[in-house]
Structure formats: C-alpha cells, structure tokens
Design a protein around this motif. Structure first.
Motif, mmCIF file in Angstrom:
data_model
loop_
_atom_site.group_PDB
_atom_site.id
_atom_site.type_symbol
_atom_site.label_atom_id
_atom_site.label_comp_id
_atom_site.label_asym_id
_atom_site.label_seq_id
_atom_site.Cartn_x
_atom_site.Cartn_y
_atom_site.Cartn_z
ATOM 1 N N ARG A 1 0.917 -1.501 0.026
ATOM 2 C CA ARG A 1 -0.113 -0.014 -0.063
ATOM 3 C C ARG A 1 0.771 1.283 -0.053
ATOM 4 N NH1 ARG A 1 -5.436 -0.815 0.781
ATOM 5 N NH2 ARG A 1 -6.145 -2.842 1.673
ATOM 6 N N GLU A 2 0.343 2.399 -0.318
ATOM 7 C CA GLU A 2 0.785 3.602 -0.474
ATOM 8 C C GLU A 2 0.515 4.393 0.696
ATOM 9 O OE1 GLU A 2 2.943 4.953 -2.521
ATOM 10 O OE2 GLU A 2 2.808 3.846 -4.550
ATOM 11 N N VAL A 3 1.480 4.437 1.592
ATOM 12 C CA VAL A 3 1.352 5.077 3.109
ATOM 13 C C VAL A 3 2.050 6.548 3.051
ATOM 14 C CG1 VAL A 3 1.845 5.039 5.536
ATOM 15 C CG2 VAL A 3 1.179 2.906 4.255
ATOM 16 N N GLY B 1 15.686 6.767 3.059
ATOM 17 C CA GLY B 1 14.822 5.857 1.868
ATOM 18 C C GLY B 1 13.567 6.171 1.632
ATOM 19 N N PHE B 2 12.961 7.362 1.883
ATOM 20 C CA PHE B 2 11.697 7.480 1.606
ATOM 21 C C PHE B 2 11.568 8.728 0.404
ATOM 22 C CE2 PHE B 2 11.659 6.272 6.036
ATOM 23 C CZ PHE B 2 11.140 5.072 6.333
ATOM 24 N N TYR C 1 -2.699 9.932 -4.563
ATOM 25 C CA TYR C 1 -2.189 8.363 -4.602
ATOM 26 C C TYR C 1 -2.092 7.651 -3.470
ATOM 27 C CZ TYR C 1 2.602 9.938 -3.858
ATOM 28 O OH TYR C 1 3.741 10.251 -3.304
ATOM 29 N N GLY C 2 -2.219 8.258 -2.168
ATOM 30 C CA GLY C 2 -2.217 7.691 -1.053
ATOM 31 C C GLY C 2 -3.303 6.558 -0.794
ATOM 32 N N ASP C 3 -2.791 5.312 0.101
ATOM 33 C CA ASP C 3 -3.927 4.547 0.388
ATOM 34 C C ASP C 3 -4.300 4.792 2.077
ATOM 35 O OD1 ASP C 3 -4.268 2.714 -1.784
ATOM 36 O OD2 ASP C 3 -2.274 2.435 -1.393
ATOM 37 N N ILE C 4 -3.144 5.203 2.651
ATOM 38 C CA ILE C 4 -3.205 5.369 4.255
ATOM 39 C C ILE C 4 -2.569 6.488 4.487
ATOM 40 C CG2 ILE C 4 -3.027 4.395 6.603
ATOM 41 C CD1 ILE C 4 -3.126 1.590 5.533
ATOM 42 N N GLY D 1 6.267 -3.526 4.779
ATOM 43 C CA GLY D 1 6.115 -3.788 3.242
ATOM 44 C C GLY D 1 5.456 -2.806 2.438
ATOM 45 N N ALA D 2 5.000 -1.540 3.247
ATOM 46 C CA ALA D 2 4.436 -0.508 2.704
ATOM 47 C C ALA D 2 5.369 0.494 1.758
ATOM 48 C CB ALA D 2 3.481 0.494 3.435
ATOM 49 N N ARG D 3 4.720 0.911 0.698
ATOM 50 C CA ARG D 3 5.533 2.075 -0.052
ATOM 51 C C ARG D 3 5.447 3.335 0.718
ATOM 52 N NH1 ARG D 3 3.575 -1.228 -4.500
ATOM 53 N NH2 ARG D 3 1.953 0.581 -4.662
ATOM 54 N N VAL D 4 6.365 4.020 1.214
ATOM 55 C CA VAL D 4 6.249 5.259 2.117
ATOM 56 C C VAL D 4 6.577 6.386 1.657
ATOM 57 C CG1 VAL D 4 6.781 6.158 4.112
ATOM 58 C CG2 VAL D 4 6.554 3.814 4.023
ATOM 59 N N THR D 5 5.705 7.619 1.717
ATOM 60 C CA THR D 5 5.933 8.994 1.417
ATOM 61 C C THR D 5 5.936 9.657 2.661
ATOM 62 O OG1 THR D 5 5.066 8.845 -0.901
ATOM 63 C CG2 THR D 5 5.166 10.827 -0.027
#
Length: 417
Positions: A210-212, A252-253, A264-267, A232-236
């Motif tokens: 998920r996009e967090v 790394g973000f 585009y964020g999920d959470i 395992g999330a993709r983090v912004t």
C-alpha cells in the motif's frame, strides 16, 4: 458515579482494570527498580500529585507506584476519548482519587480537570501542558500552591517554550519529553508499533504494497515510517522542514508536499502537533477508500469538521471506522473519529516502552518537587544522570550492560592538548 469522592463510570468494573494493572506491573522493571531508591516515602511521601495522562493500565500502574510511596494521588485522563473506565474503577478500589468518565462531553470533562486542580496538588504530571495552561489562565489563584510540573509531550513542551519566550511561565517545568529515554523510545518505537497495531486491528487490512503517507517526520514520524516500511508499504513523507525532509530522503523515503501525494495515498497518518495537517483541500483529492488516522499531539490534526461539511453522508463501517461519502461517491475512512488512533483503537504504547517514559515522568516530578526553589520558573532539561540511570536499569533488566572509560580515555577526552 461518585465513589469515595471520585467520579467514575462504574465501580463494578474494577476487577477488569485490576487485571490490566497487574499485567503492567509484571512488565515494568524500571519503575519497580526505582521504588527503593527514588520513589519512596522519604522522598515523595506526603506529596499531593495531580496526574493528567491518557487513563489506561500503564497510567494506573504509575499512579499506584506513587501512592504506594505515600503520595496523595489524584488522576484524570486527557479527554473523554482517552479513559478506560475499568482502570479508573480499579484505581478507586485501590484507594486513589479519580475524576474521569469516558464518552462524556468536553465541557463535563473540563470539570474533572478543574477538580484535580482544586485538590491543590504540590506537583503535576502534565500532558500537552493542559494543567499548566489552566493555572496560568482561569486558575491563577491556585498557581502559588503548585511547586512545578513534568511535561510528557512534544506539543506540551512547544507550548511551554512559547510561554517562557513571552515571559508568562511562572512555574518550573521539567521537559520530560526531551529526555533521551523518552523521545528516543516512546516517540519513535512506541508510536511506530502502537499506531500500526491499532490501524491493522481496526481495518483488518493488509499493509504490504500500500501507499502510505506519513505527515510529519519528527521522532514519531520516523517510527511510523520505519514500521510502515517494515510491513512492506511504499512510504512517502510529508514535511515542511527541508532538513527533516532531506533526512527522510536519506532514510529511503519519497518526500513530497501533501498536495502532490494526496491523490495516490492509500493510508494517511498525521504526526505533526499542528491543526489541520490534513485539510479539506487534501481530502478532496483523495481516492476512493483512502484511510485517515491521527498519531499526533493534537486531536484536530485531521480537519474532521471540514470532512463532515463536504461529505453527503456518513456511517459506521467498522468499529473505530467512520465512512464519509463525498458528493461524487468516493469514500473516505476516518479512524477513531480523528482522535489518537493508538489510544482509541488500541491500548497505546507497549508496556516496556511506557515503563521508561513513566520512569522519566516520575523522576522529573520528583526532581521539580524537591528542587523547585533552585530551578525557578521556566522549562528545564531532565537531569542527564537520571536519564542514564534509567537506561542502565533497563539494560540490567534485559541481562545486558555497558562498559566504562579508562582513566586514560577520560583524560584524553577532557584535554585540549
């Protein structure tokens, strides 16, 4: 219900709260180790201590430790959303005074805070500078009765520093939040674990892939981002401080303004200590099914009133999840009504982490109670030697320890030649 001069919901809930407090007792080696040397009748016996902290089992254990040392302890929560009624009942059964009921109005809860101050405590364990601010506004007639306070939160310390800068702070306050054994562990690791535990429990959804979006990259934000990445999330990361933003990149973000990643964020998880970190213009960009959670120092980091205003309907999707339907049919899911998700939809930080936090709070309270004359009004650091002692006690409880410098090394480190 009023019981033994306390105001709680139901005294019959005490056995449930007692089991919770006993569990905390079993997993709090630092607070238990401090009883003999610091938290005893010789040092705090007879003190009147007012506590405002989210009222759950770990708070209950802290209050019990202080009461066992001979202090008169009165306890309330930080608001009607942050009270476990069974713990409140257990404390009353143990002989402590409690003013706290979950679910009441904010005005009613304000009366409970007033009752704590009317108890005229000698020293305060504060949260978000709530008591200190009250003493400097509506309750100035009680200010002279209080020796000082120890402050738990980042947002509270920020407020206290603002008071100090304006020359209005009339009490010594220990910035417990700034202690290394507090913010290094509580804000980072405690927030990281407890918030994601609460989100996963409330939603029953898979986090990996998920996009967090983590809004704010202070110590809490660092923990939230790291834990999300581990799941395992993709983090912004969203930041307003360019140095913190650069730090997030080095960790790394992705780093972007919320205006860019709202679509585009999920959470989305707020951790800023500022109001409306997520505002209506951001919500209007979000996709169907977006999830909003607050992990920050204020209850309105998400503009819930604004969300209510732009939604055409709302319903309870699951326990702790309110679904808002926007005019075009998109659904926005708000966790815990915008309150702190880890405290409303969970039990807050892990016991072993709060063991250190409350060790800091207890020793900070003790320090200001014993040395308020020498400290004088203002915001004061938590003593370094106490910080290090807490760390040593924690390591000892884990069967570990640190070494020491040789005389030659000490001489070298203190020599300019």
């Amino acid at each position: 219900m009023i019981s033994n001069e306390s105001i709680i919901k139901d005294p019959s809930l005490a056995p449930s709260g007692e089991r919770k407090i006993q569990w905390v007792d079993q997993h709090s080696p630092v607070l238990n180790a401090l009883r003999e040397k610091y938290l005893n009748k010789e040092s705090i016996g007879g003190l009147k201590i007012g506590i405002i902290v989210p009222l759950e089992a770990k708070t209950g254990f802290l209050a019990t430790v202080l009461a066992d040392a001979g202090a008169e302890v009165v306890v309330t929560g930080t608001g009607p959303a942050y009270v476990q009624d069974d713990v409140a009942a257990a404390l009353v059964a143990r002989g402590l005074r409690v003013y706290a009921i979950s679910g009441v109005s904010d005005d009613e809860f304000r009366k409970y805070l007033e009752k704590v101050l009317e108890f005229q405590p000698d020293v305060l364990i504060d949260d978000r500078a709530e008591f200190v601010r009250m003493l400097h506004t509506d309750y100035q007639h009680l200010l002279s009765k209080v020796r000082g306070a120890s402050e738990q939160t980042t947002s509270g310390v920020t407020r206290l520093l603002a008071m100090q800068e304006q020359g209005v702070l009339k009490l010594p306050v220990i910035a417990a939040n700034n202690a290394m054994c507090k913010h290094f562990f509580d804000n980072r690791y405690g927030t990281g674990q407890s918030v994601w535990t609460a989100i996963m429990s409330a939603t029953n959804l898979f986090i990996a892939g998920r996009e967090v979006v983590i809004i704010g990259y202070g110590w809490c934000g660092k923990g939230l981002a790291r834990r999300a990445k581990g799941l395992g999330a993709r983090v912004t990361v969203v930041e307003v401080d360019p140095v913190k933003g650069l730090e997030a990149w080095a960790d790394g973000f992705e780093v972007h303004p919320l205006e860019k990643c709202a679509s585009y964020g999920d959470i989305f998880v707020t951790s800023t200590g500022s109001p409306h970190a997520i505002d209506t213009q951001h919500i209007e960009q979000m996709k169907d099914g977006a999830i909003l959670a607050n992990a920050g120092g204020l209850d309105d980091e998400i503009n819930v009133k604004g969300l209510e205003a732009i939604a055409k309907e709302k319903r309870e999707a699951r326990r702790y999840i309110t679904e808002y339907v926007l005019p075009d049919g998109r659904r926005i899911h708000l966790l815990a009504e915008g309150f702190l998700v880890n405290l409303v939809a969970g039990d807050g930080h892990p016991v072993e982490i709060i063991d250190m936090t409350f060790a800091v709070q207890a020793l900070g309270m003790r320090h200001v109670a014993l040395h308020y004359d020498q400290l004088g009004p203002g915001v004061h650091d938590f003593p370094k030697e106490l910080d290090e002692e807490i760390a040593r006690l924690k390591l000892k409880s884990l069967g570990m320890g640190v070494g020491s410098l040789t005389k030659e090394q000490i001489n070298y480190l203190h020599s300019w030649r």
